[in-house]
Design a protein around this motif. Structure first.
Motif, mmCIF file in Angstrom:
data_model
loop_
_atom_site.group_PDB
_atom_site.id
_atom_site.type_symbol
_atom_site.label_atom_id
_atom_site.label_comp_id
_atom_site.label_asym_id
_atom_site.label_seq_id
_atom_site.Cartn_x
_atom_site.Cartn_y
_atom_site.Cartn_z
ATOM 1 N N ASP A 98 -42.137 15.137 25.749
ATOM 2 C CA ASP A 98 -43.441 15.754 25.507
ATOM 3 C C ASP A 98 -43.895 15.655 24.050
ATOM 4 O OD1 ASP A 98 -43.630 16.600 28.195
ATOM 5 O OD2 ASP A 98 -42.380 18.354 27.749
ATOM 6 N N ASP A 99 -43.018 15.157 23.184
ATOM 7 C CA ASP A 99 -43.354 15.033 21.763
ATOM 8 C C ASP A 99 -43.978 13.658 21.516
ATOM 9 O OD1 ASP A 99 -43.456 14.871 18.983
ATOM 10 O OD2 ASP A 99 -41.573 15.959 18.702
ATOM 11 N N ILE A 100 -45.303 13.601 21.607
ATOM 12 C CA ILE A 100 -46.026 12.336 21.468
ATOM 13 C C ILE A 100 -45.843 11.747 20.073
ATOM 14 C CG2 ILE A 100 -48.268 11.189 21.656
ATOM 15 C CD1 ILE A 100 -47.101 12.304 24.273
ATOM 16 N N HIS A 101 -45.833 12.607 19.053
ATOM 17 C CA HIS A 101 -45.660 12.139 17.671
ATOM 18 C C HIS A 101 -44.301 11.463 17.499
ATOM 19 C CE1 HIS A 101 -46.257 11.863 13.423
ATOM 20 N NE2 HIS A 101 -45.317 12.742 13.118
ATOM 21 N N LEU A 102 -43.268 12.046 18.104
ATOM 22 C CA LEU A 102 -41.933 11.458 18.062
ATOM 23 C C LEU A 102 -41.941 10.081 18.712
ATOM 24 C CD1 LEU A 102 -38.800 11.571 17.739
ATOM 25 C CD2 LEU A 102 -38.745 12.712 19.968
ATOM 26 N N LYS A 103 -42.561 9.976 19.881
ATOM 27 C CA LYS A 103 -42.605 8.699 20.593
ATOM 28 C C LYS A 103 -43.311 7.624 19.768
ATOM 29 C CE LYS A 103 -43.217 8.697 25.031
ATOM 30 N NZ LYS A 103 -43.791 8.773 26.407
ATOM 31 N N GLU A 104 -44.397 7.991 19.147
ATOM 32 C CA GLU A 104 -45.143 7.025 18.324
ATOM 33 C C GLU A 104 -44.301 6.531 17.153
ATOM 34 O OE1 GLU A 104 -48.562 9.289 17.270
ATOM 35 O OE2 GLU A 104 -49.683 8.778 19.103
ATOM 36 N N LEU A 105 -43.579 7.443 16.510
ATOM 37 C CA LEU A 105 -42.752 7.066 15.366
ATOM 38 C C LEU A 105 -41.551 6.234 15.799
ATOM 39 C CD1 LEU A 105 -42.904 10.399 13.346
ATOM 40 C CD2 LEU A 105 -43.806 8.181 12.615
ATOM 41 N N LEU A 106 -40.995 6.533 16.960
ATOM 42 C CA LEU A 106 -39.887 5.735 17.472
ATOM 43 C C LEU A 106 -40.341 4.302 17.757
ATOM 44 C CD1 LEU A 106 -38.240 8.344 19.866
ATOM 45 C CD2 LEU A 106 -37.070 7.181 17.976
ATOM 46 N N TYR A 107 -41.517 4.159 18.342
ATOM 47 C CA TYR A 107 -42.051 2.824 18.596
ATOM 48 C C TYR A 107 -42.344 2.099 17.285
ATOM 49 C CZ TYR A 107 -42.502 2.904 23.680
ATOM 50 O OH TYR A 107 -42.222 2.908 25.030
ATOM 51 N N GLU A 108 -42.827 2.836 16.306
ATOM 52 C CA GLU A 108 -43.108 2.242 14.999
ATOM 53 C C GLU A 108 -41.817 1.750 14.345
ATOM 54 O OE1 GLU A 108 -45.242 3.394 10.734
ATOM 55 O OE2 GLU A 108 -45.587 4.641 12.508
ATOM 56 N N PHE A 109 -40.751 2.565 14.437
ATOM 57 C CA PHE A 109 -39.477 2.129 13.871
ATOM 58 C C PHE A 109 -38.955 0.903 14.618
ATOM 59 C CE2 PHE A 109 -34.922 1.808 13.733
ATOM 60 C CZ PHE A 109 -34.660 1.898 12.368
ATOM 61 N N GLU A 128 -38.715 13.655 9.075
ATOM 62 C CA GLU A 128 -39.154 15.037 9.321
ATOM 63 C C GLU A 128 -39.199 15.334 10.808
ATOM 64 O OE1 GLU A 128 -42.930 17.996 8.294
ATOM 65 O OE2 GLU A 128 -42.921 15.933 7.572
ATOM 66 N N CYS A 129 -39.555 14.325 11.594
ATOM 67 C CA CYS A 129 -39.692 14.513 13.040
ATOM 68 C C CYS A 129 -38.339 14.414 13.750
ATOM 69 C CB CYS A 129 -40.652 13.466 13.604
ATOM 70 S SG CYS A 129 -41.052 13.683 15.358
ATOM 71 N N ILE A 130 -37.548 13.379 13.434
ATOM 72 C CA ILE A 130 -36.327 13.100 14.193
ATOM 73 C C ILE A 130 -35.192 14.063 13.876
ATOM 74 C CG2 ILE A 130 -35.227 11.462 12.590
ATOM 75 C CD1 ILE A 130 -35.501 10.947 16.381
ATOM 76 N N LYS A 131 -35.141 14.580 12.637
ATOM 77 C CA LYS A 131 -34.004 15.430 12.271
ATOM 78 C C LYS A 131 -33.974 16.742 13.065
ATOM 79 C CE LYS A 131 -36.085 17.580 8.152
ATOM 80 N NZ LYS A 131 -35.984 17.672 6.661
ATOM 81 N N LYS A 132 -35.111 17.129 13.626
ATOM 82 C CA LYS A 132 -35.154 18.322 14.479
ATOM 83 C C LYS A 132 -34.311 18.127 15.739
ATOM 84 C CE LYS A 132 -39.575 18.179 14.885
ATOM 85 N NZ LYS A 132 -40.985 18.475 15.290
ATOM 86 N N TYR A 133 -34.111 16.876 16.122
ATOM 87 C CA TYR A 133 -33.381 16.549 17.340
ATOM 88 C C TYR A 133 -31.996 15.977 17.024
ATOM 89 C CZ TYR A 133 -38.153 16.848 19.171
ATOM 90 O OH TYR A 133 -39.428 17.273 19.488
ATOM 91 N N SER A 134 -31.508 16.214 15.827
ATOM 92 C CA SER A 134 -30.258 15.592 15.381
ATOM 93 C C SER A 134 -29.075 15.899 16.305
ATOM 94 C CB SER A 134 -29.919 16.036 13.950
ATOM 95 O OG SER A 134 -28.724 15.447 13.522
ATOM 96 N N ASP A 135 -28.886 17.161 16.695
ATOM 97 C CA ASP A 135 -27.746 17.517 17.544
ATOM 98 C C ASP A 135 -27.903 16.971 18.964
ATOM 99 O OD1 ASP A 135 -26.426 18.772 15.495
ATOM 100 O OD2 ASP A 135 -26.981 20.802 16.087
ATOM 101 N N VAL A 136 -29.117 17.023 19.491
ATOM 102 C CA VAL A 136 -29.372 16.450 20.823
ATOM 103 C C VAL A 136 -29.095 14.951 20.794
ATOM 104 C CG1 VAL A 136 -31.115 16.035 22.601
ATOM 105 C CG2 VAL A 136 -31.103 18.195 21.346
ATOM 106 N N LEU A 137 -29.551 14.295 19.726
ATOM 107 C CA LEU A 137 -29.310 12.865 19.551
ATOM 108 C C LEU A 137 -27.816 12.576 19.482
ATOM 109 C CD1 LEU A 137 -30.435 9.976 18.858
ATOM 110 C CD2 LEU A 137 -30.217 10.640 16.459
ATOM 111 N N SER A 138 -27.083 13.379 18.705
ATOM 112 C CA SER A 138 -25.643 13.157 18.525
ATOM 113 C C SER A 138 -24.897 13.277 19.846
ATOM 114 C CB SER A 138 -25.078 14.151 17.506
ATOM 115 O OG SER A 138 -25.624 13.939 16.221
ATOM 116 N N ARG A 139 -25.238 14.272 20.650
ATOM 117 C CA ARG A 139 -24.553 14.461 21.932
ATOM 118 C C ARG A 139 -24.832 13.293 22.878
ATOM 119 N NH1 ARG A 139 -26.901 19.814 21.225
ATOM 120 N NH2 ARG A 139 -25.324 21.185 20.278
ATOM 121 N N TRP A 140 -26.028 12.763 22.822
ATOM 122 C CA TRP A 140 -26.383 11.615 23.658
ATOM 123 C C TRP A 140 -25.677 10.349 23.169
ATOM 124 C CZ3 TRP A 140 -31.203 8.216 22.864
ATOM 125 C CH2 TRP A 140 -31.339 7.303 23.921
ATOM 126 N N VAL A 141 -25.718 10.118 21.857
ATOM 127 C CA VAL A 141 -25.138 8.910 21.285
ATOM 128 C C VAL A 141 -23.625 8.881 21.472
ATOM 129 C CG1 VAL A 141 -24.707 7.668 19.125
ATOM 130 C CG2 VAL A 141 -26.983 8.578 19.600
#
Length: 214
Positions: A98-109, A128-141
Motif C-alpha cells: 500500500d506504500d506507493i512512494h516505496l514502490k516508486e522508489l524501488l522501481y527507480e532504484f 528515509e523510506c526503506i529504513k522504516k521496513y528494515s526489520d521486515v526486510l531482514s526477516r524476508w531476506v
C-alpha cells in the motif's frame, strides 16, 4: 540462546561433531533425548520458480514426536555474499503493497542499479523510506518470512554460516542473526543491513542484496 559460534576443530567422534552438538543446543534438544534425525537438501522450488531460503530440512524425532527445522546455509571466503534477488514489485509486495512512494522508489532504484546512479537526493529519499521496513526486510531476506512458499519447509528458521578464511562457523536463529548484525554494527546501505546492487545482466530487471557473513 540466539546464536552459537565455534572453531571447526577435529575430534575423535568426527570433525563435524561440534557442529552437531551446537545445532542440537540451539534447537533446545539434548542428544540423549533424540531418537532419530533425518535431513534433506531436496527442497522444492518456490511457486515462482525461485530458490527457497531453506537449504536443509531437518526432521528430529524425540519422545514428544517428530518436528521439522529449517536451515539456510552460507559458505564463503568473502565478507559479503549475495543473499537475495527479486524484482522491485516483489520487494514492494512483501514490505508494504500500500506504500506507493516505496514502490516508486524501488522501481527507480531497480532502473538505476545503484545509489550513485540514483543520485544523492533520490538516494536520501529512498533511505528515509526503506529504513522504516528494515526489520521486515531482514526477516524476508534472511529467512523468507512474508514472502512466497511454504513457511514450514521453505522459510528458514535458522542460519548457519561458515567462514572459509577463518575456518569458523556460526549458528543463529533468524532473529538472532538480525540482532547480532546490529550488535556488530553491520553497515549496509539505506539504513538496512544489506548492500544494494543488481545481478549480472539484470540491471533494470531485478534488485540484488548482499549480506555480511558473520
Amino acid at each position: 540462546m540466539t546464536g552459537l559460534t565455534a572453531s571447526n576443530g577435529t575430534v575423535s567422534t568426527g570433525y563435524l561433531y561440534p557442529l552437531y552438538l551446537d545445532v542440537l543446543k540451539i534447537l533446545g534438544l539434548k542428544k540423549e533425548e533424540v531418537i532419530a534425525l533425518k535431513a534433506t537438501s531436496d527442497i522444492p522450488k518456490l511457486p515462482s520458480g525461485g530458490q527457497p531460503k531453506t537449504d536443509v530440512l531437518l526432521y528430529a524425532e524425540t519422545e514428544q514426536g517428530i518436528r521439522n527445522y529449517t536451515f539456510s546455509c552460507k559458505r564463503s571466503n568473502s565478507s559479503w555474499v549475495s543473499v537475495h534477488e527479486y524484482t522491485a514489485d516483489a520487494f514492494a509486495r512483501v514490505l508494504n503493497p500500500d506504500d506507493i512512494h516505496l514502490k516508486e522508489l524501488l522501481y527507480e532504484f531497480q532502473q538505476a542499479g545503484g545509489s550513485k546512479a540514483m543520485g544523492v537526493q533520490q538516494s536520501e529519499k529512498f533511505e528515509e523510506c526503506i529504513k522504516k521496513y528494515s526489520d521486515v526486510l531482514s526477516r524476508w531476506v534472511i529467512g523468507g518470512a512474508g514472502g512466497e512458499g511454504d513457511r514450514d519447509t521453505q522459510w528458514a528458521e535458522y542460519i548457519i554460516t561458515f567462514n572459509e578464511n577463518q575456518n569458523t562457523y556460526s549458528i543463529h536463529t533468524v532473529e538472532g542473526c538480525i540482532e547480532e548484525c546490529k550488535r556488530q554494527d553491520v553497515k549496509g546501505q539505506f539504513g538496512t543491513l544489506f548492500k544494494w546492487t543488481y545481478p549480472s545482466k539484470g540491471k533494470g530487471k531485478r534488485i540484488q542484496l548482499k549480506g555480511k557473513i558473520l
